[in-house]
Motif scaffolding. Structure first.
Motif, PDB file in Angstrom:
ATOM      1  N   ARG A  30      96.728  16.713 -73.150  1.00 42.15           N
ATOM      2  CA  ARG A  30      96.534  18.138 -73.405  1.00 42.15           C
ATOM      3  C   ARG A  30      96.784  18.468 -74.873  1.00 42.15           C
ATOM      4  O   ARG A  30      96.055  19.247 -75.490  1.00 42.15           O
ATOM      5  N   SER A  33      93.779  17.724 -77.302  1.00 39.11           N
ATOM      6  CA  SER A  33      92.473  18.348 -77.051  1.00 39.11           C
ATOM      7  C   SER A  33      91.744  18.726 -78.326  1.00 39.11           C
ATOM      8  O   SER A  33      90.509  18.665 -78.395  1.00 39.11           O
ATOM      9  N   ILE A  55      89.387  25.741 -73.496  1.00 39.50           N
ATOM     10  CA  ILE A  55      90.821  25.477 -73.572  1.00 39.50           C
ATOM     11  C   ILE A  55      91.611  26.756 -73.292  1.00 39.50           C
ATOM     12  O   ILE A  55      92.727  26.704 -72.761  1.00 39.50           O
ATOM     13  N   ALA A 109      87.491  20.951 -68.557  1.00 46.38           N
ATOM     14  CA  ALA A 109      88.596  21.190 -69.496  1.00 46.38           C
ATOM     15  C   ALA A 109      89.340  22.467 -69.176  1.00 46.38           C
ATOM     16  O   ALA A 109      90.519  22.593 -69.509  1.00 46.38           O
TER      17      ALA A 109
END
Length: 413
Positions: A30, A33, A55, A109
């Protein structure tokens, strides 16, 4: 009156090590990203707002799912929740690897990883620590769990850069997906279901208190509401920096490696900061500790954007902001436990974390949106500074004491 921690054959040392490894594994992909933003939008011709919105969805749904995941973990134990979360997280990374449309990117995502994180991130680990560990272990364990997540941020971005360069970004995401599945065997150590509430320094357990009663009590408690509001800023700043800092540095003419190493340095410094915050949480006022952390972040961000970007200033920023990165978590989680005890800690901390993730949603989304409008990130950087100052002030009126309960809610003798 307080009960003992859960009866378990697993030693506190094993519980802490397993929980820390889970936090490390789940936080790493994470936190990486931002490395995938430029490769993806270059290949598919998307704008940064498209990636940023995915995101942003992830942050929002992570926060939205956290109280529910916490409530299930409070009721049935953390093991099932951690396993389900790891599966969703891995599926989300796979979907992200094969996403060729904005919709698929938002599903993978955004939705899958977001809900996956709500079930297997360090927040569930902290809740398990609060229930399974002896009281004297908890403050430092909270710091250790947070620091482990931070070390994941140090470890994974450089690995991600190597994987992207050698295998391509698609395959890098698949490797990350496989790593997340390691959470499932590690979760066995946190499988013991708690048998009671143990918080000598916090509120005593209320027999048969329902989830609704616990939530009503919490949101009528002014100090809890202030804590929740202040946590918004933490999410806004962290999510914006995690996702958009590599692109910001690339725009300044620096290499992708500088962005990756800056994120890594943030993670390494955060490990130190989180452990230090856990230690300080037992030795000084938690509200003042939070106020100083938010103030320090504002100063660090302002200094960073006022000087020309270079590899040196980037690394120095990574160190300074990293020391303050997740150092808010030990005092915040300790305050929740102090106010209400451990019985519904995972759920009540989950609502605080939801505020954190609403901030994260706005930080990531506004970062991409305002970049497309203005051609730079200046507005969001300065908004981060102002929010830090506001949260420093918001935390000062918090009362560091257990919630006062009327006769009807007092525990039975």
């Amino acid at each position: 009156m307080s009960a003992s921690p859960a009866r378990t054959r697993v030693s506190p040392e094993v519980i802490v090590v397993a929980g820390c490894l889970i936090a490390l594994i789940t936080f790493g992909p994470r936190a990486s990203s931002g490395l995938f933003q430029l490769p993806m939008i270059t290949e598919y011709g998307w704008g940064r707002d498209t990636f940023g919105f995915a995101i942003a969805i992830q942050n929002l749904l992570w926060g939205l799912g956290q109280p529910f995941a916490g409530a299930v973990a409070d009721r049935f134990g953390a093991f099932r929740v951690l396993c389900a979360g790891a599966l969703l997280y891995a599926l989300g990374l796979v979907a992200m690897a094969y996403a060729s449309t904005p919709g698929m990117l938002h599903l993978g995502a955004g939705v899958l990883i977001g809900f996956g994180l709500s079930g297997c991130s360090f927040n569930l680990v902290l809740g398990a620590f609060g229930k399974l560990l002896p009281e004297q272990w908890r403050p430092m364990a909270f710091g250790a769990g947070t620091a482990a997540g931070s070390f994941g941020q140090f470890l994974f971005p450089p690995i991600g850069n190597v994987l992207i360069d050698s295998l391509g970004w698609h395959q890098a995401l698949l490797v990350f997906a496989a790593s997340v599945l390691l959470v499932m065997p590690l979760a066995v150590a946190l499988a013991t279901r708690p048998t009671g509430d143990a918080a000598p320094s916090g509120a005593a357990a209320v027999p048969n208190q329902s989830i609704k009663q616990a939530l009503t009590e919490a949101f009528r408690h002014r100090s809890y509401v202030l804590l929740v509001l202040g946590f918004f800023t933490c999410g806004f700043q962290l999510a914006f920096i995690t996702v958009h800092l590599p692109a910001y540095l690339k725009d300044a003419g620096l290499s992708a490696a500088v962005g990756g190493w800056t994120l890594a340095v943030i993670g390494l410094a955060n490990a130190v900061g989180s452990l230090g915050s856990g230690w300080l949480s037992t030795r000084m006022s938690k509200r003042w500790l939070l106020a100083w952390i938010y103030l320090g972040r504002s100063v660090a961000i302002a200094a960073f954007i006022l000087v020309p970007a270079s590899p040196l200033t980037s690394i120095l920023f990574g160190i300074s902001i990293g020391l303050l990165w997740l150092s808010t978590v030990p005092p915040t989680s300790s305050l929740v436990m102090l106010m209400f005890g451990t019985r519904y800690m995972a759920m009540l901390y989950g609502f605080a974390f939801f505020s954190h993730q609403v901030g994260g949603f706005l930080g990531v989304w506004l970062g991409g949106l305002l970049y497309e409008i203005n051609g730079n990130y200046s507005a969001v950087w300065w908004l981060s500074v102002l929010l830090g100052l506001a949260s420093a002030l918001i935390n000062l009126p918090i009362k560091e004491q257990p919630v006062e309960r009327g006769p009807a809610l007092q525990p039975a003798e």
